[in-house]
Design an enzyme around this catalytic site. Structure first.
Site, mmCIF file in Angstrom:
data_model
loop_
_atom_site.group_PDB
_atom_site.id
_atom_site.type_symbol
_atom_site.label_atom_id
_atom_site.label_comp_id
_atom_site.label_asym_id
_atom_site.label_seq_id
_atom_site.Cartn_x
_atom_site.Cartn_y
_atom_site.Cartn_z
ATOM 1 C CG HIS A 179 -11.690 65.437 5.250
ATOM 2 N ND1 HIS A 179 -11.331 64.466 5.470
ATOM 3 C CD2 HIS A 179 -11.993 66.347 6.378
ATOM 4 C CE1 HIS A 179 -10.139 65.157 6.650
ATOM 5 N NE2 HIS A 179 -10.551 66.362 7.823
ATOM 6 C CG ASN A 182 -13.157 62.366 0.996
ATOM 7 O OD1 ASN A 182 -13.846 61.650 0.318
ATOM 8 N ND2 ASN A 182 -13.124 63.148 1.190
ATOM 9 C CG LEU A 248 -5.776 51.143 18.302
ATOM 10 C CD1 LEU A 248 -5.212 52.262 18.544
ATOM 11 C CD2 LEU A 248 -6.262 49.758 18.917
ATOM 12 C CG PHE A 251 -6.186 55.364 16.284
ATOM 13 C CD1 PHE A 251 -6.741 55.183 17.515
ATOM 14 C CD2 PHE A 251 -4.741 55.922 17.057
ATOM 15 C CE1 PHE A 251 -6.681 55.982 18.522
ATOM 16 C CE2 PHE A 251 -4.669 56.329 18.125
ATOM 17 C CZ PHE A 251 -5.279 56.433 18.889
ATOM 18 C CG HIS A 253 -6.915 61.508 7.901
ATOM 19 N ND1 HIS A 253 -6.612 62.069 7.145
ATOM 20 C CD2 HIS A 253 -8.072 61.281 8.346
ATOM 21 C CE1 HIS A 253 -7.763 62.667 6.459
ATOM 22 N NE2 HIS A 253 -8.577 62.159 6.844
ATOM 23 N NE ARG A 262 -12.741 65.138 10.302
ATOM 24 C CZ ARG A 262 -12.917 64.607 9.138
ATOM 25 N NH1 ARG A 262 -13.748 64.501 8.045
ATOM 26 N NH2 ARG A 262 -12.206 63.313 8.926
ATOM 27 C CG ASP A 307 -14.691 56.757 10.912
ATOM 28 O OD1 ASP A 307 -15.629 57.658 10.701
ATOM 29 O OD2 ASP A 307 -13.858 57.643 9.842
ATOM 30 N NE ARG A 332 -16.997 64.195 3.450
ATOM 31 C CZ ARG A 332 -15.826 63.642 4.486
ATOM 32 N NH1 ARG A 332 -15.384 62.766 2.910
ATOM 33 N NH2 ARG A 332 -16.121 64.254 5.339
#
Ligand SMILES: CC(C)(COP(=O)(O)OP(=O)(O)OC[C@H]1O[C@@H](n2cnc3c(N)ncnc32)[C@H](O)[C@@H]1OP(=O)(O)O)[C@@H](O)C(=O)NCCC(=O)NCCS
Length: 370
Positions: A179, A182, A248, A251, A253, A262, A307, A332
């Protein structure tokens, strides 16, 4: 000098590995859409693609699969260590230590991708040994005749999984492979840029992935659905959580300002796996959290990320919740090592600056006078 907290919007290298379109919610590995890879490809082929930059021919894929399958066994020392720590240790701590042990055991020079293949092949064996030891079950030896994902589930469950369960794990792992830049990939690059070794880089990656703002969010998201208990409690729970300044989990990014692609794929799988009452109920709760969460946070570009549904999928597949970040790491590791390999082709020591805001010229006071 400009201060960019969290290195937001700073590029540290050019890459041809992964592209994310955060506005449109698109993700590409080596130019291929994640939706196409999830529909048509498989774990081994995508791992090959990320490391070698192209899809393999049949012959290359067969060779590559055998190479991965041959490397699944772990040493006696690693096995003893896992058995000794599985019942009390955090699985990410155990994984981090065992990758470090692999580095100690591997005295060879160079061949970064060869070492990456070894780690990728062995990590599922370690994860399975952790889970089975905790459950007082006998260790299941890896079976080299099975694909990566089929063998992973076989070692966890002690019996051959169905093709559909194998496919769910295979796609879930593909979605977690890379990804872009990150936090954990950056940690790997920081280590690699000093010309340290690839095992040390991966140890840094695992350490960064462990945190709840990164790979630890999958088990936290599931914990949240379990705490809610029934779909009727969702609205109150979400309101309470957000009004008390909490987040949350699953939630938001840094890059996506819409639904993470994803999460869309994993939601389909979570739905498909909702066969028993518990999973069905958790899936309904997750759906309701998604709906209410988007209603409140969507206008600020905060949507479900990978996630949000992955924990539910891993749980339905039979993994213990605190193992989820290790499953994330098992995939990963491919992205981490592909990025390290790419970075080292044009290495520059990573050494940012800090803006000093303290005093200067202070008089040293002897200890008796303080
Ligand atoms: C992933 C994450 C760290 C990215 O955040 P970021 O780009 O660094 O942005 P920030 O943490 O600065 O958050 C920006 C704002 O959005 C809010 N926000 C971000 N994610 C939120 C969430 N999950 N729930 C509620 N509010 C959230 C923050 O509270 C902050 O609000 P403020 O500006 O009023 O202080 C963040 O979204 C988060 O903590 N998510 C929950 C953990 C998670 O799911 N992690 C997995 C990521 S794949």
């Amino acid at each position: 000098m400009e201060l960019r907290k969290g290195l937001e919007d700073i590029a540290i290298k050019e890459t041809s590995i992964t592209y994310i379109d955060g506005e449109l919610g698109r993700l590409y590995y080596r130019g291929y859409s994640i939706f196409d890879l999830a529909s048509f490809s498989n774990f081994e082929e995508v791992a090959y693609l990320l490391w070698y930059g192209k899809l393999p021919t049949r012959h290359e894929l067969d060779d590559f699969k055998s190479r991965l399958a041959e490397e699944r066994s772990i040493s006696e020392d690693i096995s003893t260590f896992v058995k000794r720590t599985a019942k009390f240790g955090n699985p990410m701590d155990i994984l981090r230590t065992t990758v470090s042990m692999m580095g100690l055991e591997d005295r060879s020079e160079g061949d970064l991708i060869g070492k990456a293949i070894k780690m990728t092949a062995k990590i599922p064996t370690i994860i399975s040994l952790i889970q089975r030891t905790r459950r007082n079950q006998e260790f299941v030896e890896p079976d080299p005749s099975l694909s990566h994902s089929e063998n992973f589930l076989y070692m966890i469950r002690g019996e051959r999984p169905s093709p559909s369960d194998t496919r769910v794990l295979d796609v879930s792992l593909m979605l977690h492979m890379d990804h872009e830049m990150n936090a954990s990939t950056m940690a790997c690059l920081v280590v690699a840029s000093t010309l340290s070794d690839i095992y040390s880089s991966v140890v840094a990656g695992i350490s960064a992935l462990k945190g709840p703002l990164h790979g630890g969010a999958n088990s936290e998201a599931l914990k949240q659905f379990m705490e809610i208990e029934t779909p009727d409690n969702v609205e109150k729970y979400v309101m309470n959580k957000l009004s008390s300044g909490q987040r949350l989990m699953g939630f938001g990014h840094r890059i996506y300002k819409t639904m993470d692609p994803r999460a869309k794929i994993l939601k389909e799988y979570a739905n498909q796996l909702s066969k028993n009452e518990e999973i069905k109920r958790l899936f309904e709760i997750a759906n309701r959290v998604e709906e209410i969460g988007i209603k409140i946070l969507g206008k600020r570009g905060i949507y479900p990320n990978v996630d949000f549904y992955s924990g539910l999928v891993f749980y339905a597949m039979g993994f213990d919740p605190d193992l989820f970040p290790t499953i994330f790491a098992s995939a990963r590791v491919i992205g981490w090592t592909a990025h390290v390999d790419e970075y080292l082709k044009d290495n520059k020591l990573i050494r940012p600056k800090a803006i000093y805001v303290g005093d200067l010229g202070k008089r040293y006071v002897p200890i008796e006078e303080r």
